[in-house]
Structure formats: C-alpha cells, structure tokens
Design a protein around this motif. Structure first.
Motif, PDB file in Angstrom:
ATOM      1  N   ILE A 522       0.852  -1.192   0.000  1.00 53.34           N
ATOM      2  CA  ILE A 522       0.000   0.000   0.000  1.00 53.34           C
ATOM      3  C   ILE A 522       0.887   1.241   0.000  1.00 53.34           C
ATOM      4  O   ILE A 522       1.750   1.390   0.856  1.00 53.34           O
ATOM      5  N   PRO A 523       0.716   2.084  -1.006  1.00 47.15           N
ATOM      6  CA  PRO A 523       1.590   3.258  -1.101  1.00 47.15           C
ATOM      7  C   PRO A 523       1.327   4.233   0.039  1.00 47.15           C
ATOM      8  O   PRO A 523       0.241   4.252   0.609  1.00 47.15           O
ATOM      9  N   ARG A 524       2.333   5.026   0.351  1.00 45.68           N
ATOM     10  CA  ARG A 524       2.149   6.029   1.399  1.00 45.68           C
ATOM     11  C   ARG A 524       1.080   7.019   0.993  1.00 45.68           C
ATOM     12  O   ARG A 524       1.009   7.430  -0.158  1.00 45.68           O
ATOM     13  N   GLN A 525       0.251   7.382   1.923  1.00 50.76           N
ATOM     14  CA  GLN A 525      -0.805   8.345   1.662  1.00 50.76           C
ATOM     15  C   GLN A 525      -0.451   9.631   2.421  1.00 50.76           C
ATOM     16  O   GLN A 525       0.611   9.707   3.026  1.00 50.76           O
ATOM     17  N   LEU A 526      -1.347  10.605   2.416  1.00 58.34           N
ATOM     18  CA  LEU A 526      -1.033  11.856   3.107  1.00 58.34           C
ATOM     19  C   LEU A 526      -1.114  11.699   4.624  1.00 58.34           C
ATOM     20  O   LEU A 526      -0.691  12.557   5.371  1.00 58.34           O
ATOM     21  N   PHE A 527      -1.678  10.569   5.053  1.00 58.26           N
ATOM     22  CA  PHE A 527      -1.862  10.344   6.490  1.00 58.26           C
ATOM     23  C   PHE A 527      -1.373   8.929   6.794  1.00 58.26           C
ATOM     24  O   PHE A 527      -1.175   8.115   5.887  1.00 58.26           O
ATOM     25  N   GLU A 528      -1.206   8.631   8.080  1.00 57.17           N
ATOM     26  CA  GLU A 528      -0.740   7.318   8.487  1.00 57.17           C
ATOM     27  C   GLU A 528      -1.875   6.298   8.343  1.00 57.17           C
ATOM     28  O   GLU A 528      -3.019   6.597   8.655  1.00 57.17           O
ATOM     29  N   VAL A 529      -1.572   5.090   7.838  1.00 56.97           N
ATOM     30  CA  VAL A 529      -2.606   4.062   7.703  1.00 56.97           C
ATOM     31  C   VAL A 529      -2.245   2.829   8.531  1.00 56.97           C
ATOM     32  O   VAL A 529      -1.345   2.078   8.179  1.00 56.97           O
ATOM     33  N   PRO A 530      -2.921   2.637   9.669  1.00 60.66           N
ATOM     34  CA  PRO A 530      -2.679   1.413  10.425  1.00 60.66           C
ATOM     35  C   PRO A 530      -3.323   0.219   9.710  1.00 60.66           C
ATOM     36  O   PRO A 530      -4.412   0.339   9.157  1.00 60.66           O
ATOM     37  N   ILE A 531      -2.614  -0.913   9.699  1.00 62.31           N
ATOM     38  CA  ILE A 531      -3.142  -2.151   9.125  1.00 62.31           C
ATOM     39  C   ILE A 531      -3.253  -3.155  10.263  1.00 62.31           C
ATOM     40  O   ILE A 531      -2.293  -3.350  11.015  1.00 62.31           O
ATOM     41  N   GLN A 532      -4.420  -3.773  10.413  1.00 57.09           N
ATOM     42  CA  GLN A 532      -4.590  -4.750  11.486  1.00 57.09           C
ATOM     43  C   GLN A 532      -5.219  -6.021  10.945  1.00 57.09           C
ATOM     44  O   GLN A 532      -6.067  -5.975  10.059  1.00 57.09           O
ATOM     45  N   ALA A 533      -4.786  -7.152  11.516  1.00 59.50           N
ATOM     46  CA  ALA A 533      -5.434  -8.425  11.197  1.00 59.50           C
ATOM     47  C   ALA A 533      -6.167  -8.872  12.449  1.00 59.50           C
ATOM     48  O   ALA A 533      -5.609  -8.831  13.554  1.00 59.50           O
ATOM     49  N   ALA A 534      -7.440  -9.263  12.276  1.00 60.03           N
ATOM     50  CA  ALA A 534      -8.246  -9.649  13.433  1.00 60.03           C
ATOM     51  C   ALA A 534      -8.886 -11.007  13.193  1.00 60.03           C
ATOM     52  O   ALA A 534      -9.313 -11.327  12.086  1.00 60.03           O
ATOM     53  N   ALA A 535      -8.910 -11.812  14.273  1.00 61.01           N
ATOM     54  CA  ALA A 535      -9.613 -13.101  14.187  1.00 61.01           C
ATOM     55  C   ALA A 535     -10.288 -13.349  15.515  1.00 61.01           C
ATOM     56  O   ALA A 535      -9.740 -13.024  16.569  1.00 61.01           O
TER      57      ALA A 535
END
Ligand code: GDP
Ligand code: MG
Length: 598
Positions: A522-535
């Motif tokens: 995922i390319p850098r955007q203008l803001f921070e993007v947290p990515i989470q995996a949930a189960a």
C-alpha cells in the motif's frame, strides 16, 4: 470424401513437452502453411498464449497429408493445453477424436500431466501414439523415456516414434504412424445428421460460432438445424474448416471436424457438449455430451469503474461460451461495490480469465483474494456452501466447517523426496505412498487441502526441486477442519474484500505476514494508515504505512517539464490498478498478497 481417409487426433502432453511445436512441424510438412508464413506455435493464436508461451485453448486445424501409400489423408488435428487447470479443455477435444499423439519430452521423461492426459485418452477409448520428443538435445534419454512410458503408463513403447519438433526429424514417421494406428472415424453417412459441439466462441458480427465433429450424416450451408438440448432452431449461415485460416465449404461430411456459424446472438442458448441435428430429419439420441465440471477456486471480480458492471456481465456471458468451466453469480462488497463471484478450476485459470476479460472486453478489474468452497454446518443443522469469506456466518452460528481436500500426485527424481516431504507436510498434506516409475523417477501420492495448494505450493515445489517436480491433483472429498475467518482493517475499518479463511494453527503466522506484506504494497498516503489483522474478535497482528512527506513533483525542482510529465503519466498508470477504499488507495496486488506466504 471417403471417411476411411480421415484421421482425427489430439496432441496431448505435459506442459512444455512440445505439443504446439510438433503441430507447427505438421502444418509445415503438409504444406498447410507456406514456409515464409511459418511462425512459432502458430496455433497459439491468442495474445496471452504468445506472451506466456503456453496453450490455453484447444485449437483444431485440418491438414492434407500425402502418405507413402499414395493416398491423401485428411487429418483433423487438435493441439491442446497441458496445464492441469485446462484438463477439461483437453477432455472436450478428445471426444472429437479417434486417436491421440502423446508427446513426451525425452529430457524430462513422464511427468504428472503426461500420466493424467494419457488416462483421459485411454478412458475416451482412443488409440495412443507415444511421440518421444526433443531428441535433438544432448540430454535426451530415449531409452529411459521408453521404459517410463511402458512401466508408468502401461503403453507398449514399440509403437512409439522418436521425433524432434525443432528440427523436424521423425515427423514423417509420426505422420505415417498416425495413418496406420489411428482408426478412421465410424458413423453413418445415411443416418439423420448429428454433430457434437466441442467448442464455441462469440463473434460480434456472426454471433455464436460452434466447432463441431460430425458423428453421422452431413450438414450443408442453409440447412435448418436444431440444438438438441435447448431446442433452438437456426439456419446454418456458413460452415467450413480451419487451415488454420477459416476456409468456407458447402458441406461437412460424416467423420469431419469443422466450424458452423449459427447467427445466434444470445450466447446462453448454446452449450458446449450439446448436439446439433437436422430440424426436418432429427437424430433420436444426442451425443453423450460432457460431464459438468465444478469450479474449485473462487474470487470476486469487480470493475474498477463501477459503470462497467453491465459490461462485465455481458463479457462473462460471452466468455463462458468459449470457456464453459467458469461459473458466476453477482456479489456485492462494501469496499468494492458491485461485481461477480466467479468460480475457476485453479489459480492459473483465474489469472487467464481475468486477463482475457480485461483484454478481449476492455475492462479494468480488481480480483479479491481467492477462496475455496467451504461447507459450513450451522448450529441449526443447515449446511451452507460458502465461497466468499464475507458470507461466512458468525462463529457462534457455526457447528463445524468442512473444506475440500485433494488427491495430489508429485513426480520427481528421488533426490528431492525429503524436500517435497517437508514442504507438503507444512502445507497440511498427509503422505499416502510412493512408487518408482523408473530408477530415476518417483511418483508420490498425498492428500492435502485445496486451500493450501493455492497458497504458493506449486511455485515453492518448483523452486525447492530446481524445477524437476511436476504436480497433478484432483478433488478427493470434504473433511472437517478447524478454520476461522481473518479480517483485515485499514485505518480502523474492516475491508471485506481482504478477508480470508485460514486454519487456526496458521492464523497468527499468516496474519503477521499479511500485515507486513500489505505495508509494502500500500503506497504512502497523506496520512498514516494502520493495518490490522483480526480473528475471533481480537487483533492478532498489526503494521503501519507511514504518511508521505513530500509531493512527488517537488523532486523535479520545477525545471524539467518532460520528466514531470513522465512522472505524472506513471502515476496515472499506477492509479489504474488502484481502488480507493474509504480514504485509502489500495493496489490490486494487496488482494492477492495472502497467496504468497513465505
Ligand atoms: P507445449 O506446451 O507442449 O505446447 O510445448 P511447446 O511446443 O510450446 O514447446 C515448449 C518449449 O520446448 C519451446 O521453447 C519449444 O521451442 C521447445 N521445443 C519443443 N520441441 C522441441 C524439440 O524437439 N527440441 C528442442 N530443442 N526444443 C523443443
Ligand atoms: Mg502448447
């Protein structure tokens, strides 16, 4: 023509053993194509086939062969694909033939699809001529290949011919052997006309075009004919043969193979496997037809531009005519909008269909992470077929889940048995047994979940065996398995199109790897993007795409206009493959990231 001078045969083999090259030599030896027009793999006419160097569609062509006995024979030959995902394509071609040339690469010997294609031909009752190919290469081992054909396939090797598709050596012997060993078609000249439709495609100008094998009687231009399954009636607008260019004729006779233009504009009226007969003198029983195939791998296909939804539906209807093994139903995704859940026979099939849709129908598509068909037993006693992770019921409603398991066959030199054991056990495989096809070739039998096979198994098998192993598989049965759904959240929002189903033992590891991989993709955007995996309602892994600092154009110091333009152009192309999900731009690779696990 007298049908005793007709020979109908398919060319079958493991992938890359030289089917299409041998077909080239046959076209050349029979002067079907002038030498100056000869290209490589002439019958691989689709762009994707040329680029990838593999055959995807069977291709039927007629050649005339002046044999040593002074007679001229009509050969209808069908070049077929070798990859396991396209076995259905092969079996359809075989039903139009009396013989099969089984090509075996003398530097590789018998491989997995050599065995499975030989079995298809045997079960179809065809005469098989083994052609031991690539004898021009120094590493060719004809003696070993012969013994593998005899021992592994139980086909007498004295009928085999040694050839080189590259130099043309032995091709004459092969053609003579085809005259001798392939039976002439049987069928009654005076019976009510009957033709098997073994392939079809949609032509924007002429409607549905069918490829047929005439089983009884004859068909002529302007005949009123009937499709026996759908009962549709139409007038034959045009018919003929491919050589390989379409050559119109007045009539197709018993035993012959050719094309018939139906003029029908609705692709759903024509089914491959259906029988064509004369309206005023119909046959009583249709040809046996084909068994339905069950798709094994499913993905969501979504147009990047939502206005293309109807176009995607038309494209699927038309493509299905040419590829009856795909199945589809509408699907909606909160992240991606309206699209279709499409079923395929395997991952290569998925890739090829997506690419054909994009090229032949000018669409831009996103494919979501592939899934298999899970059988979910609910606490209320219902049984649901779940082919999309987003349809998975809440854990509380699930009694247990079953997943499809495969019978898997791996053929390789004995040195690699250890590496194959390790890899396959890691993919939840259970070992069954192992037999020697020859002192230098073993065939191992396994059972493993289909969901693990699509997790990069084939590529890793190839790399761990230096390319020596070959793989074949078939559906075995459903078995209970401890599975759960893993969700992915981008910037705090669950993205349905990124969810997947995973074995409990692998959930942490795969969640971790996926978060790391998405961070790269995922390319850098203008803001921070947290990515989470949930189960199971808990976050099991996370990573972060940091915010972009500078405008890309700032790098150009305002000076160089053409460079600036190039950069913008590049960005635009990159964008084409991106889909905005909420406020995050997500590229296509993100949806497939889960498949590359190590
Ligand atoms: P297919 O997948 O069975 O149709 O195989 P192709 O006809 O596409 O051939 C696969 C590769 O093997 C190509 O690179 C061919 O050029 C090569 N090849 C095919 N036949 C021969 C042969 O007799 N000798 C040599 N040296 N190479 C061959
Ligand atoms: Mg080929």
């Amino acid at each position: 023509p007298d049908s005793s001078y007709i020979r109908n045969f398919s060319i079958i083999a493991h992938i890359d053993h030289g089917k299409s090259t041998i077909a080239d030599r046959i076209l050349e030896c029979t002067h079907t194509i002038a030498e100056r027009d000869m290209a490589q793999q002439v019958l691989d006419s689709m762009d994707i086939e040329r680029e990838r160097g593999i055959t995807i569609k069977s291709n039927a062509v007629r050649v005339m062969y002046a044999a040593d006995d002074g007679q001229t024979y009509q050969f209808n030959l069908i070049d077929t694909p070798g990859h396991v995902d396209f076995a259905y394509e092969v079996s359809r071609s075989l039903a139009a033939c009396e013989g099969a040339v089984l090509v075996v690469d003398a530097t590789q010997g018998v491989e997995a699809q050599t065995v499975s294609n030989a079995l298809l031909a045997m079960n179809a009752g065809l005469s098989i001529i083994p052609a031991i190919n690539k004898i021009d290469l120094p590493s060719a081992d004809v003696a070993r290949t012969r013994s593998e054909i005899e021992e592994g396939l139980a086909i007498p090797a004295e009928d085999s011919v040694s050839v080189s598709g590259k130099t043309g050596e032995g091709i004459h012997d092969l053609l003579e052997q085809i005259v001798r060993a392939v039976p002439a078609p049987t069928g009654e000249r005076d019976a009510p006309p009957k033709a098997l439709i073994f392939d079809s495609y949609f032509d924007s100008y002429r409607g549905v075009v069918t490829l047929v094998r005439i089983m009884d009687g004859a068909f002529s231009v302007h005949d009123r004919v009937r499709l026996m399954a759908s009962a549709d009636v139409f007038e034959i607008e045009d018919l003929g043969v491919r050589r390989p260019k379409e050559t119109p004729l007045a009539r197709l006779d018993v035993g012959e193979v050719g094309y018939i233009v139906t003029g029908l504009k609705d692709p759903s009226r024509v089914r491959v496997g259906d029988t064509l007969t004369l309206d005023r003198n119909p046959a009583e029983v249709p040809c046996p037809g084909y068994r339905e195939v069950k798709p094994m791998v499913f993905t969501g296909l979504f147009p990047i531009d939502n206005d293309q939804y109807e176009n995607l539906r038309d494209a699927l209807d038309r493509l299905r005519l040419n590829d009856p093994s795909i199945a589809y139903a509408p699907e909606t995704s909160a992240a991606l909008g309206f699209g279709f859940r499409v079923g395929f026979l395997g991952l290569l099939h998925l890739e090829v269909v997506k690419e054909r849709l994009e090229r032949e129908f000018d669409l831009d598509l996103i494919a979501t992470s592939p899934s298999v068909d899970y059988r979910v037993h609910t606490t209320k006693g219902e049984v649901l077929d779940i082919t999309s992770p987003q349809d998975m019921p809440d854990a509380g409603r699930i009694a247990h889940i079953e997943e499809p398991r495969l019978k898997v066959k791996v053929i390789a030199p004995p040195d690699f048995v250890g590496a194959i054991m390790e890899l396959t056990i890691d993919h939840r495989g259970s070992f069954k047994d192992m037999v020697y096809l020859s002192p230098t070739t073993v065939e191992m039998h396994w059972e493993m979940p289909l969901s693990e096979l699509i997790m990069d198994y084939f590529d890793q098998l190839k790399s761990r065996t230096k390319g020596y192993a070959s793989l074949d598989y078939e559906f075995f049965r459903y078995e209970p398995s401890d599975l759960l759904k893993l969700d992915v959240l981008l910037a705090g929002t669950p993205v349905d199109a990124l969810s997947f189903i995973v074995h409990r033992d692998k959930a942490y590891a795969r969640g971790r790897i996926l978060c790391d991989r998405l961070k790269e993709i995922i390319p850098r955007q203008l803001f921070e993007v947290p990515i989470q995996a949930a189960a199971g309602g808990r976050i099991i892994a996370r990573s972060t795409v940091r915010a972009r600092r500078k405008d890309v154009l700032a790098k150009c110091y305002g000076g160089d206009i053409s460079r600036k333009r190039k950069l913008l152009e590049k960005q635009k192309q990159g964008k084409k493959r991106m889909k905005a999900i909420g406020s995050v731009e997500v590229p296509q690779e993100a949806f497939m990231a889960i498949l590359k696990v190590d």
